[in-house]
Design an enzyme around this catalytic site. Structure first.
Site, PDB file in Angstrom:
ATOM      1  CG  ASP A   1       6.112  -7.400   4.786  1.00 58.43           C
ATOM      2  OD1 ASP A   1       7.132  -6.992   4.231  1.00 58.43           O
ATOM      3  OD2 ASP A   1       5.294  -7.697   4.437  1.00 58.43           O
TER       4      ASP A   1
ATOM      5  CG  HIS B   1       4.237  -7.819   0.938  1.00 54.32           C
ATOM      6  ND1 HIS B   1       5.579  -7.501   1.394  1.00 54.32           N
ATOM      7  CD2 HIS B   1       4.292  -7.009  -0.131  1.00 54.32           C
ATOM      8  CE1 HIS B   1       6.317  -6.700   0.585  1.00 54.32           C
ATOM      9  NE2 HIS B   1       5.549  -6.352  -0.336  1.00 54.32           N
TER      10      HIS B   1
END
Length: 309
Positions: free
Chosen positions: A122, A16
């Protein structure tokens, strides 16, 4: 020239973080007025990420990394429920994120040159939309995975409103918007088959997708035309979707947590293979399969005459 600042809040997993930083680089390359601040949370089991992410941003003066203090992690027995564990850990970071964002906004409020214009969150950080609302900041979702998964997450709250229970491996094949063909429940993330915590965690996150100002996806039309087209076919209250991929780190340094000799052996093996002869399977930085599944993957590769190691 007045500058605009975006605050990114990624999950601290290496897959990520790298994708988020590479996307941030693309944005500042396209617009000289942009500044980006990345809030770096800490997982107790990813100690190598700090050095790695700093190596990726070292030459980027308009990208600032702010290290957040590590909060107490959830109980270790929850690790077996990975999706729930990560979701719970991100929620425990909300007060620190709110305090940090508030300070940034406050410091810029007295500036004639810079103002904060939004949050980029996110997947597991979507509960922080409420932080943005309190500070009158729009929130965008940056989805590091593909449009097919986005279609599934948008479908999840709709299905739940109709059925009200988690998925079962005995359910018939599912017709999910964005998927070309019906799929068996067994191919879905294992968390959504978990009636205890995993399904609830995914559902609560999925319910926040439509609260965002827009959804940014690491994919491109040539790869997923069917999925991307499906989002314009009357799905209710879907925010604008922006395909920005492929976002890849092709020039970065090796992960400092990787054994150098092991990496050299892998690269040598790849260099020795004929061109276009290797299939690369990537399961993510936290991906894992049991012995039986790995054997099935190997048999499948063998059946199509592909080299593997």
């Amino acid at each position: 020239m007045k500058q605009a600042e975006l605050i990114f809040v990624p999950v601290p997993g290496i897959g990520h973080l790298v994708s988020t930083i590479e996307f941030a680089k693309r944005l500042i390359d396209r617009d000289d007025r942009l500044l980006i601040t990345i809030l770096s949370m800490k997982f107790p089991f990813t100690p190598a990420t700090d050095a790695y992410t700093r190596s990726l941003t070292a030459s980027q003066p308009r990208i600032q990394l702010i290290d957040l203090p590590q909060v107490d992690p959830p109980q270790s027995e929850l690790l077996k429920l990975r999706g729930y564990y990560i979701s719970a850990y991100m929620e425990s970071n909300i007060p620190i994120v709110k305090d940090t964002v508030t300070k940034i906004v406050s410091s810029n409020s007295n500036s004639d040159s810079t103002r904060v214009v939004g949050l980029v969150l996110d997947f597991f950080c979507l509960p922080m939309i409420d932080v943005g609302r309190e500070l009158s900041l729009p929130s965008y979702l940056y989805l590091t995975c593909n449009a097919g998964f986005l279609g599934f997450m948008l479908y999840l709250p709709i299905r739940h409103s109709q059925i009200g229970t988690e998925f079962s491996e005995f359910d018939p094949d599912l017709l999910i918007p964005g998927f070309v063909n019906p799929v068996p429940p067994g191919v879905l993330p294992s968390a959504v088959l978990d009636k205890d915590n995993g399904y609830t965690a995914y559902l609560e996150i999925a319910q926040r997708f439509r609260d965002t100002k827009g959804i940014i996806v690491n994919t491109f039309r040539e790869l997923e035309p069917y999925a991307l087209d499906s989002f314009s076919n009357g799905q209710r209250q879907t925010p604008p979707i922006y395909a920005v991929g492929p976002v890849l780190d092709l020039k970065g340094q090796p992960n400092p947590g990787l054994d150098g000799a092991q990496r050299d052996n892998i690269m040598k093996w790849l260099d020795d293979q004929p061109p276009l002869s290797v299939v690369f399977l990537c399961f993510g930085s936290m991906g894992s399969f049991g012995a039986g599944q790995v054997k099935e993957i190997a048999l499948g590769l063998e059946a199509v005459d592909m080299e593997y190691a």
